[in-house]
Design a protein around this motif. Structure first.
Motif, PDB file in Angstrom:
ATOM      1  N   ASP A 102     120.946   8.021 -48.057  1.00 40.21           N
ATOM      2  CA  ASP A 102     122.250   8.805 -47.274  1.00 40.21           C
ATOM      3  C   ASP A 102     123.384   7.935 -47.333  1.00 40.21           C
ATOM      4  O   ASP A 102     124.503   8.460 -47.212  1.00 40.21           O
ATOM      5  CB  ASP A 102     121.599   9.186 -45.986  1.00 40.21           C
ATOM      6  CG  ASP A 102     120.578  10.222 -45.774  1.00 40.21           C
ATOM      7  OD1 ASP A 102     120.180  10.957 -46.912  1.00 40.21           O
ATOM      8  OD2 ASP A 102     119.752  10.233 -44.666  1.00 40.21           O
ATOM      9  N   LYS A 103     123.211   6.627 -46.824  1.00 44.51           N
ATOM     10  CA  LYS A 103     124.221   5.955 -46.604  1.00 44.51           C
ATOM     11  C   LYS A 103     125.006   5.748 -47.936  1.00 44.51           C
ATOM     12  O   LYS A 103     126.278   5.782 -47.928  1.00 44.51           O
ATOM     13  CB  LYS A 103     123.821   4.416 -45.923  1.00 44.51           C
ATOM     14  CG  LYS A 103     124.869   3.437 -45.569  1.00 44.51           C
ATOM     15  CD  LYS A 103     125.293   4.150 -44.416  1.00 44.51           C
ATOM     16  CE  LYS A 103     126.667   3.243 -43.824  1.00 44.51           C
ATOM     17  NZ  LYS A 103     126.120   2.206 -43.145  1.00 44.51           N
ATOM     18  N   ILE A 104     124.247   5.552 -49.026  1.00 48.18           N
ATOM     19  CA  ILE A 104     125.029   5.202 -50.358  1.00 48.18           C
ATOM     20  C   ILE A 104     125.732   6.366 -50.836  1.00 48.18           C
ATOM     21  O   ILE A 104     127.037   6.315 -51.232  1.00 48.18           O
ATOM     22  CB  ILE A 104     123.875   4.935 -51.421  1.00 48.18           C
ATOM     23  CG1 ILE A 104     123.194   3.753 -51.175  1.00 48.18           C
ATOM     24  CG2 ILE A 104     124.536   4.693 -52.503  1.00 48.18           C
ATOM     25  CD1 ILE A 104     123.725   2.176 -51.069  1.00 48.18           C
ATOM     26  N   GLN A 105     125.065   7.643 -50.523  1.00 49.87           N
ATOM     27  CA  GLN A 105     125.837   8.872 -50.954  1.00 49.87           C
ATOM     28  C   GLN A 105     127.053   8.950 -50.177  1.00 49.87           C
ATOM     29  O   GLN A 105     128.328   9.367 -50.515  1.00 49.87           O
ATOM     30  CB  GLN A 105     124.979   9.921 -50.815  1.00 49.87           C
ATOM     31  CG  GLN A 105     123.837  10.057 -51.603  1.00 49.87           C
ATOM     32  CD  GLN A 105     123.919  10.182 -53.375  1.00 49.87           C
ATOM     33  OE1 GLN A 105     124.912  10.796 -53.579  1.00 49.87           O
ATOM     34  NE2 GLN A 105     122.916   9.643 -53.902  1.00 49.87           N
ATOM     35  N   ALA A 106     127.341   8.642 -48.913  1.00 50.06           N
ATOM     36  CA  ALA A 106     128.356   8.848 -48.054  1.00 50.06           C
ATOM     37  C   ALA A 106     129.416   8.011 -48.061  1.00 50.06           C
ATOM     38  O   ALA A 106     130.457   8.456 -48.138  1.00 50.06           O
ATOM     39  CB  ALA A 106     127.555   8.619 -46.248  1.00 50.06           C
ATOM     40  N   LYS A 109     131.257   9.061 -51.278  1.00 53.60           N
ATOM     41  CA  LYS A 109     132.494  10.157 -50.914  1.00 53.60           C
ATOM     42  C   LYS A 109     133.585   9.628 -49.969  1.00 53.60           C
ATOM     43  O   LYS A 109     134.530  10.177 -50.374  1.00 53.60           O
ATOM     44  CB  LYS A 109     131.480  11.054 -49.967  1.00 53.60           C
ATOM     45  CG  LYS A 109     130.592  12.053 -50.651  1.00 53.60           C
ATOM     46  CD  LYS A 109     130.420  13.482 -50.190  1.00 53.60           C
ATOM     47  CE  LYS A 109     129.557  14.225 -50.789  1.00 53.60           C
ATOM     48  NZ  LYS A 109     128.094  14.068 -50.884  1.00 53.60           N
ATOM     49  N   GLN A 110     133.225   8.632 -49.424  1.00 54.15           N
ATOM     50  CA  GLN A 110     134.179   7.978 -48.728  1.00 54.15           C
ATOM     51  C   GLN A 110     134.944   7.126 -49.372  1.00 54.15           C
ATOM     52  O   GLN A 110     136.222   6.470 -48.816  1.00 54.15           O
ATOM     53  CB  GLN A 110     133.931   7.313 -47.249  1.00 54.15           C
ATOM     54  CG  GLN A 110     133.200   8.270 -46.319  1.00 54.15           C
ATOM     55  CD  GLN A 110     131.997   7.347 -45.382  1.00 54.15           C
ATOM     56  OE1 GLN A 110     131.979   6.251 -45.416  1.00 54.15           O
ATOM     57  NE2 GLN A 110     131.472   8.134 -44.647  1.00 54.15           N
ATOM     58  N   GLY A 111     134.861   6.822 -50.434  1.00 52.42           N
ATOM     59  CA  GLY A 111     135.377   5.972 -51.310  1.00 52.42           C
ATOM     60  C   GLY A 111     135.316   4.383 -50.845  1.00 52.42           C
ATOM     61  O   GLY A 111     135.859   3.266 -51.308  1.00 52.42           O
ATOM     62  N   GLU A 112     134.169   4.149 -50.251  1.00 57.39           N
ATOM     63  CA  GLU A 112     133.989   2.824 -49.573  1.00 57.39           C
ATOM     64  C   GLU A 112     132.909   2.053 -50.486  1.00 57.39           C
ATOM     65  O   GLU A 112     132.971   0.727 -50.281  1.00 57.39           O
ATOM     66  CB  GLU A 112     133.548   2.973 -48.102  1.00 57.39           C
ATOM     67  CG  GLU A 112     134.203   3.478 -47.215  1.00 57.39           C
ATOM     68  CD  GLU A 112     135.486   2.753 -47.016  1.00 57.39           C
ATOM     69  OE1 GLU A 112     135.515   1.321 -46.934  1.00 57.39           O
ATOM     70  OE2 GLU A 112     136.778   3.297 -46.729  1.00 57.39           O
ATOM     71  N   LEU A 113     132.208   2.563 -51.290  1.00 49.86           N
ATOM     72  CA  LEU A 113     131.032   1.946 -52.077  1.00 49.86           C
ATOM     73  C   LEU A 113     131.680   0.931 -53.089  1.00 49.86           C
ATOM     74  O   LEU A 113     131.202  -0.249 -53.065  1.00 49.86           O
ATOM     75  CB  LEU A 113     130.137   3.081 -52.922  1.00 49.86           C
ATOM     76  CG  LEU A 113     128.786   2.340 -53.121  1.00 49.86           C
ATOM     77  CD1 LEU A 113     128.090   1.737 -51.990  1.00 49.86           C
ATOM     78  CD2 LEU A 113     127.816   3.473 -54.085  1.00 49.86           C
TER      79      LEU A 113
END
Ligand code: GSH
Length: 121
Positions: A102-106, A109-113
């Motif tokens: 969940d965290k990885i996908q989020a 999406k937020q451009g933070e990964l």
């Protein structure tokens, strides 16, 4: 259970096993850009693996399938104590605990990964 109140100077097999588990977990986290603790059958793991493969194909990743690794249950318990997270996937990026699918996908999406993967970019 110890039979006397004096602590033993012997290192037990149990303690040795815990030390080996800790070493394996910590070296996996410290020696890889992405340390990905997984189970081979886990759909959330598959989803997160697919994301890394599609979006970050050139980023070094070490996947440890806990269900296929000797001592995998102990590793999972060590990670649960360390991170407060027992579920897989349990992902570390550049030594930082990030979390599960969940965290990885989020974060993606937020451009933070990308910032966690490549902090200098
Ligand atoms: N919300 C979590 C769900 C992860 C999850 O439920 N994983 C299951 C396996 S698919 C799990 O760890 N179950 C406990 C276990 O296998 O010990 C995520 O996004 O990573």
């Amino acid at each position: 259970m110890q039979s006397s109140s004096a602590s033993s100077s012997y290192t037990t097999h149990y303690q040795l096993r815990l030390m080996a588990v800790k070493d394996l977990a910590e070296s996996t986290i410290n020696d890889n850009t992405i340390a990905f603790f997984s189970k081979s059958w886990c759909p959330y793991c598959k989803a997160a693996k697919a994301l890394f493969k599609e979006k970050y194909p050139d980023t070094q990743i070490k996947i440890v399938e806990l269900d296929e690794t000797e001592g995998g249950d102990d590793l999972q318990s060590y990670l649960a104590d360390k991170t407060g997270q027992r579920s897989v996937p349990n992902v570390f990026i550049n030594k930082k605990h990030v979390g599960g699918n969940d965290k990885i996908q989020a974060l993606q999406k937020q451009g933070e990964l990308i910032k966690l993967i490549n902090p200098k970019a």
